[in-house]
Design a protein around this motif. Structure first.
Motif, PDB file in Angstrom:
ATOM      1  N   ALA A 213      -3.614  10.233   5.929  1.00  0.00           N
ATOM      2  CA  ALA A 213      -4.089   8.856   6.084  1.00  0.00           C
ATOM      3  C   ALA A 213      -5.525   8.723   5.614  1.00  0.00           C
ATOM      4  N   VAL A 214      -5.854   7.548   5.105  1.00  0.00           N
ATOM      5  CA  VAL A 214      -7.230   7.190   4.757  1.00  0.00           C
ATOM      6  C   VAL A 214      -7.511   5.824   5.358  1.00  0.00           C
ATOM      7  N   SER A 215      -8.784   5.542   5.598  1.00  0.00           N
ATOM      8  CA  SER A 215      -9.099   4.243   6.213  1.00  0.00           C
ATOM      9  C   SER A 215     -10.521   3.820   5.880  1.00  0.00           C
ATOM     10  N   LEU A 216     -10.740   2.520   5.951  1.00  0.00           N
ATOM     11  CA  LEU A 216     -12.064   1.909   5.855  1.00  0.00           C
ATOM     12  C   LEU A 216     -12.199   0.956   7.031  1.00  0.00           C
ATOM     13  N   GLN A 217     -13.289   1.099   7.785  1.00  0.00           N
ATOM     14  CA  GLN A 217     -13.444   0.286   8.993  1.00  0.00           C
ATOM     15  C   GLN A 217     -13.983  -1.111   8.705  1.00  0.00           C
ATOM     16  N   GLU A 218     -14.814  -1.233   7.669  1.00  0.00           N
ATOM     17  CA  GLU A 218     -15.400  -2.543   7.374  1.00  0.00           C
ATOM     18  C   GLU A 218     -15.399  -2.783   5.872  1.00  0.00           C
ATOM     19  N   VAL A 219     -14.507  -3.626   5.441  1.00  0.00           N
ATOM     20  CA  VAL A 219     -14.462  -4.058   4.050  1.00  0.00           C
ATOM     21  C   VAL A 219     -14.688  -5.562   4.052  1.00  0.00           C
ATOM     22  N   ASN A 220     -15.750  -6.019   3.394  1.00  0.00           N
ATOM     23  CA  ASN A 220     -16.000  -7.460   3.465  1.00  0.00           C
ATOM     24  C   ASN A 220     -15.114  -8.227   2.494  1.00  0.00           C
ATOM     25  N   SER A 221     -15.080  -9.514   2.693  1.00  0.00           N
ATOM     26  CA  SER A 221     -14.115 -10.370   1.990  1.00  0.00           C
ATOM     27  C   SER A 221     -14.481 -10.641   0.540  1.00  0.00           C
ATOM     28  N   SER A 222     -15.489  -9.946   0.023  1.00  0.00           N
ATOM     29  CA  SER A 222     -15.807 -10.076  -1.400  1.00  0.00           C
ATOM     30  C   SER A 222     -15.696  -8.742  -2.124  1.00  0.00           C
ATOM     31  N   THR A 223     -15.202  -7.721  -1.423  1.00  0.00           N
ATOM     32  CA  THR A 223     -15.127  -6.378  -2.013  1.00  0.00           C
ATOM     33  C   THR A 223     -13.692  -6.043  -2.406  1.00  0.00           C
ATOM     34  N   ARG A 224     -13.528  -5.578  -3.612  1.00  0.00           N
ATOM     35  CA  ARG A 224     -12.199  -5.183  -4.100  1.00  0.00           C
ATOM     36  C   ARG A 224     -11.900  -3.755  -3.637  1.00  0.00           C
ATOM     37  N   VAL A 225     -10.668  -3.556  -3.182  1.00  0.00           N
ATOM     38  CA  VAL A 225     -10.230  -2.219  -2.784  1.00  0.00           C
ATOM     39  C   VAL A 225      -9.172  -1.730  -3.766  1.00  0.00           C
ATOM     40  N   TYR A 226      -9.193  -0.419  -3.948  1.00  0.00           N
ATOM     41  CA  TYR A 226      -8.265   0.225  -4.878  1.00  0.00           C
ATOM     42  C   TYR A 226      -7.498   1.302  -4.117  1.00  0.00           C
ATOM     43  N   LEU A 227      -6.187   1.373  -4.341  1.00  0.00           N
ATOM     44  CA  LEU A 227      -5.355   2.402  -3.712  1.00  0.00           C
ATOM     45  C   LEU A 227      -4.484   3.065  -4.781  1.00  0.00           C
ATOM     46  N   GLU A 228      -4.297   4.375  -4.607  1.00  0.00           N
ATOM     47  CA  GLU A 228      -3.420   5.130  -5.497  1.00  0.00           C
ATOM     48  C   GLU A 228      -2.538   6.053  -4.663  1.00  0.00           C
ATOM     49  N   ALA A 229      -1.304   6.186  -5.095  1.00  0.00           N
ATOM     50  CA  ALA A 229      -0.346   7.090  -4.445  1.00  0.00           C
ATOM     51  C   ALA A 229       0.037   8.177  -5.455  1.00  0.00           C
ATOM     52  N   ASP A 230      -0.137   9.435  -5.055  1.00  0.00           N
ATOM     53  CA  ASP A 230       0.137  10.561  -5.957  1.00  0.00           C
ATOM     54  C   ASP A 230       1.149  11.483  -5.287  1.00  0.00           C
ATOM     55  N   PRO A 231       2.408  11.491  -5.748  1.00  0.00           N
ATOM     56  CA  PRO A 231       3.422  12.322  -5.101  1.00  0.00           C
ATOM     57  C   PRO A 231       3.159  13.813  -5.323  1.00  0.00           C
ATOM     58  N   ALA A 232       3.543  14.605  -4.318  1.00  0.00           N
ATOM     59  CA  ALA A 232       3.456  16.064  -4.444  1.00  0.00           C
ATOM     60  C   ALA A 232       4.563  16.554  -5.373  1.00  0.00           C
ATOM     61  N   GLN A 233       4.449  17.822  -5.795  1.00  0.00           N
ATOM     62  CA  GLN A 233       5.478  18.385  -6.678  1.00  0.00           C
ATOM     63  C   GLN A 233       6.825  18.345  -5.970  1.00  0.00           C
ATOM     64  N   GLY A 234       7.840  17.859  -6.678  1.00  0.00           N
ATOM     65  CA  GLY A 234       9.182  17.751  -6.118  1.00  0.00           C
ATOM     66  C   GLY A 234       9.437  16.439  -5.412  1.00  0.00           C
ATOM     67  N   PHE A 235       8.418  15.577  -5.358  1.00  0.00           N
ATOM     68  CA  PHE A 235       8.568  14.256  -4.722  1.00  0.00           C
ATOM     69  C   PHE A 235       8.244  13.176  -5.735  1.00  0.00           C
ATOM     70  N   GLU A 236       8.704  11.981  -5.426  1.00  0.00           N
ATOM     71  CA  GLU A 236       8.397  10.829  -6.258  1.00  0.00           C
ATOM     72  C   GLU A 236       7.939   9.674  -5.374  1.00  0.00           C
ATOM     73  N   PHE A 237       7.072   8.829  -5.933  1.00  0.00           N
ATOM     74  CA  PHE A 237       6.603   7.646  -5.208  1.00  0.00           C
ATOM     75  C   PHE A 237       7.693   6.583  -5.239  1.00  0.00           C
ATOM     76  N   VAL A 238       7.924   5.946  -4.063  1.00  0.00           N
ATOM     77  CA  VAL A 238       8.956   4.917  -3.952  1.00  0.00           C
ATOM     78  C   VAL A 238       8.338   3.516  -3.911  1.00  0.00           C
ATOM     79  N   ARG A 239       7.442   3.309  -2.965  1.00  0.00           N
ATOM     80  CA  ARG A 239       6.891   1.956  -2.809  1.00  0.00           C
ATOM     81  C   ARG A 239       5.728   1.975  -1.806  1.00  0.00           C
TER      82      ARG A 239
END
Length: 298
Positions: A213-239
């Motif tokens: 898990a990752v988290s941010l406690q305070e992100v203001n309403s003018s800041t863009r957030v970026y997320l990436e999902a990287d599957p481990a070997q033998g796995f695939e990203f679903v959604r």
């Protein structure tokens, strides 16, 4: 007997007396008045009149929101002990006179400032007969948190809109509206049956990456957030799960496909996202097991 000049031929001894008296003026001869915005009080003789060369207290008092300007009319400064600009005075009567106390309404400045981003209204020049109002309007992504300044002059100081009450001591007033940007908590987890890494960053900050898990406690309403999902070997990203409704976002520049490993958006609420991974499965067209003639494979 009433004539200043007489003549006759005396026929006896005589002791004559000439009777003089000080001149008195009534209120039709000594007229003291005021313009709108104040009152005048003055001293007189017990009969309401004024004696020649008599000195009388003469005071002008302004109403709330007005100021005394001066005395105007007949006479001269020598008859006013403290001069024509002094409201507290003494008048020496030297003859019929007309005096007027002049008052003028005082302008007051109301200044409305802002701290943060927002719209404020109500600044201007007002008079005591006016009823000014001030207001604060927060833009999307911000909230009005309160007023500071001359709060005793606000009828509803806890509200974003209030009328101003001059009270007993009108003066120039200043108010400050404080706006604060909304701040949100954001987290992203890897579901229990998955195996992979989630990465998260806000704006130009460093990436956070974790297999849980990752988290941010305070992100203001003018800041863009970026997320990436990287599957481990033998796995695939679903959604991605629990993504925000695109229509609820204030900034419509976003990439919010639940099937995309990389997404970005400007948050408008607290969010708890999940990245779903699954182990890769192959069918018999991908895993092909066979044998030559002469035997079998199980």
């Amino acid at each position: 007997s009433a004539s200043e000049s007489i003549h006759f031929v005396p026929a006896s001894d005589l002791n004559l007396s000439a009777v003089f008296r000080i001149i008195e003026y009534d209120d039709s001869q000594v007229v003291i008045s005021s313009t709108a915005g104040g009152d005048v009080t003055f001293e007189t003789e017990s009969d309401g009149g004024f004696q020649y060369f008599g000195t009388y207290e003469l005071n002008a008092s302004a109403n709330l929101g007005y100021a005394f300007v001066g005395w105007v009319g007949e006479g001269n400064d020598s008859q006013l002990a403290n001069g024509s600009q002094s409201a507290i005075n003494q008048l020496q009567v030297e003859g019929p006179i007309s005096l007027q106390a002049v008052f003028e309404i005082v302008p007051y400045e109301v200044t409305v400032n802002k701290i943060g981003e927002g719209e404020v209204n109500g600044s201007g020049t007002y008079y005591v007969d006016d009823t000014p109002s001030i207001s604060a309007v927060a833009p999307a992504g911000w909230e009005f948190t309160g007023w500071s300044g001359d709060l005793d002059y606000l009828v509803t100081p806890g509200s974003s809109a209030s009328t101003v009450s001059w009270g007993e001591q009108p003066k120039d007033l200043e108010f400050n509206a404080t706006f604060e940007i909304f701040k949100y908590a954001l987290s992203a987890i890897v579901t229990e049956d998955g195996n992979g890494t989630v990465s998260l960053k806000a704006g130009d900050a460093e990436w956070q990456a974790s297999a849980t898990a990752v988290s941010l406690q305070e992100v203001n309403s003018s800041t863009r957030v970026y997320l990436e999902a990287d599957p481990a070997q033998g796995f695939e990203f679903v959604r991605w799960e629990n993504l925000p409704d695109a229509g609820s976002l204030l900034d419509q520049n976003h990439s919010l496909s639940s099937a995309s490993e990389s997404i970005h958006f400007v948050p408008a609420s607290d969010l708890n996202l999940s990245a779903v991974f699954r182990i890769i499965e192959y069918d018999d067209s991908q895993v092909v097991i066979s044998s030559t003639a002469g035997g079998d494979v199980t």
